[in-house]
Structures are given as structure tokens and as C-alpha cells.
Design an enzyme around this catalytic site. Structure first.
Site, short mmCIF file in Angstrom:
data_model
loop_
_atom_site.label_atom_id
_atom_site.label_comp_id
_atom_site.label_asym_id
_atom_site.label_seq_id
_atom_site.Cartn_x
_atom_site.Cartn_y
_atom_site.Cartn_z
N PHE A 81 10.18 10.59 5.19
CA PHE A 81 8.73 9.73 4.97
C PHE A 81 8.66 9.07 3.81
CE2 PHE A 81 8.11 14.12 4.67
CZ PHE A 81 7.74 14.43 3.49
N LEU A 114 4.53 9.40 -2.03
CA LEU A 114 3.42 10.47 -1.74
C LEU A 114 3.56 10.94 -0.51
CD1 LEU A 114 0.33 8.18 -2.50
CD2 LEU A 114 1.25 9.71 -4.03
N GLY A 150 9.33 5.19 2.94
CA GLY A 150 8.14 4.07 3.15
C GLY A 150 7.06 4.24 2.68
N HIS A 151 6.66 5.46 2.02
CA HIS A 151 5.32 6.01 1.67
C HIS A 151 5.20 6.37 0.20
CE1 HIS A 151 1.38 8.18 2.09
NE2 HIS A 151 1.27 7.14 2.78
N TYR A 152 5.39 5.89 -0.66
CA TYR A 152 5.77 4.47 -0.99
C TYR A 152 6.86 4.49 -1.78
CZ TYR A 152 0.71 4.21 0.24
OH TYR A 152 -0.56 4.10 1.07
#
Length: 138
Positions: A42, A52, A45-47
Site C-alpha cells: 500500500f 502513510l 500509492g499512499h503516498y
């Protein structure tokens, strides 16, 4: 409780297993630990420039800790599934390299509905709090 014992207690599997170990377990209460590493899916893409842990995954980790807690409750056949989230508050960012402690308490049981509350801590400070209901899916 080791990761292998967690795998035996709940149906979650990597990459969605969000618990590393059980630190404490007593009647109606559990404390679990999870360390987030920078290579987890994750974070891509986050971020990308400021990774985070998504808040929804903090909630998921708390619900998985609740599922482990409920694994020794008499509940018949079936798997625990989330039925409701209430009063979710995010209080601190969780980033790669951080370790969280998840403290989950069973507040009440009504039939096949289990009412739980959770506190997520990071570096000894609150990162999230939530209340949730788990039911048993047959």
C-alpha cells in the site's frame, strides 16, 4: 502468541494479515503488535513521496486483533466479519518503520454480535481509536 498461532486463529492471510504477534491476552482484552515496513504494497500509492499507513488499514488491524480475541469465544461455526465502525478518530500518522500496539476490548455480546473498542498506539501515543461490531458469517 506467534504469527503461526495467529494464522491458526483467524482466516486472514498475507498480504492482508496485519498482525505480527500477540503481546497480552486476557479475558475480554487483547494487545497485538504490528511493524510496518517500507516494502508493503500500500505504500506504493499512499503516498509515493510521503508514505502513510492508510487509516482504514489501522482499523482493519484493530478488527483483526478483535478476531483473534474472539477466536476463543464460544460462537459456533463461521468467520468473524465487520458489521459496523463507529466513532473512528485518527490522531497520529503511522509511517514505514513504525510499530503499533493495538489494544482491543470486548465490551458486550448480544447473540452473534460482538461489540468491541480499540485503541491504536504508535510510539506510546494514540494513533487511532474506534468502536466496532463483529458478527459471525456462516
Amino acid at each position: 502468541m506467534s504469527r503461526e498461532q495467529i494464522l491458526a486463529a483467524i482466516p486472514h492471510r498475507p498480504p492482508m494479515l496485519l498482525l505480527d504477534e500477540v503481546v497480552e491476552w486476557e479475558q475480554g482484552r487483547i494487545v497485538c503488535k504490528k511493524t510496518f515496513h517500507g516494502d508493503e504494497w500500500f505504500f506504493q500509492g499512499h503516498y509515493p513521496d510521503f508514505p502513510l499507513v492508510p487509516g482504514v488499514l489501522l482499523c482493519e488491524a484493530a478488527m483483526q486483533a478483535g478476531a483473534v480475541l474472539l477466536s476463543k469465544q464460544p460462537r459456533g461455526e463461521g468467520v468473524p466479519v465487520a458489521g459496523r465502525l463507529n466513532d473512528v478518530k485518527f490522531k497520529r500518522m503511522v509511517r514505514p518503520g513504525d510499530t503499533i500496539l493495538l489494544e482491543v476490548a470486548l465490551d458486550e455480546r448480544v447473540g452473534d454480535a460482538f461489540f468491541l473498542s480499540a485503541k491504536v498506539h504508535c510510539d506510546g501515543k494514540p494513533a487511532a481509536t474506534l468502536n466496532f461490531v463483529v458478527t459471525i458469517a456462516r
